[in-house]
Design an enzyme around this catalytic site. Structure first.
Site: not given
Ligand code: DQA
Length: 144
Positions: A99, A101, A73, A79, A22, A17, A9-10, A97, A106, A86, A110, A76
């Protein structure tokens, strides 16, 4: 080799953003970056972005027996999402994985990642380059 690259998301709002965190480049620039890296390595890739947890779970399930590796990635959902953890465990596809940032420097919330429990590697704080690292990691991991 076929890789599925999932963004949560986002991340479709990249560029607009919180650019201080980012970066100023757009989601479509990220897609071009990943596609170019994969093309250069002879890897077939599919890019998928969704703001919806269930859609990401569906995409992971559909990857079973289709993709060799997943770069994710989860944004949100990193977390919060036991469902994405699963799903990754269910399909047992090697996962890296990413990220953009440095999530560890942070806010406290996070610092915990459900996806890290299954990921073969986690890369944080390297911007777009983190995706290159994840793709190259999976290439080596899948073809030692
Ligand atoms: C992120 C970090 C997450 O904490 C955040 O919710 C995101 C993006 C990153 O790429 O740095 O949306 O995954």
């Amino acid at each position: 080799m076929k890789l599925l690259i999932i963004n949560g998301p986002n991340l479709n709002m990249l560029g607009l953003r919180e650019p201080d965190i980012y970066g100023k480049e757009s989601y479509s620039a990220l897609c071009s970056f990943c596609t170019d890296v994969c093309n250069g390595e002879g890897i077939e890739c599919k890019l998928f972005q969704s703001n919806h947890e269930g859609a990401i779970v569906d995409e992971i399930q559909a990857a079973y027996a289709v993709f060799d590796g997943i770069v994710i990635n989860p944004a949100a959902y990193t977390h919060t999402s036991v469902a994405i953890l699963d799903a990754l465990k269910s399909v047992a596809i090697p996962t890296a994985e990413v990220h953009l940032s440095d999530v560890n420097s942070r806010e406290e919330f996070r610092r915990h990642s459900y996806v890290s429990m299954v990921a073969k590697k986690t890369i944080c704080g390297k911007g777009f380059e983190g995706y290159r690292e994840a793709i190259l990691f999976l290439k080596d991991y899948l073809n030692p």
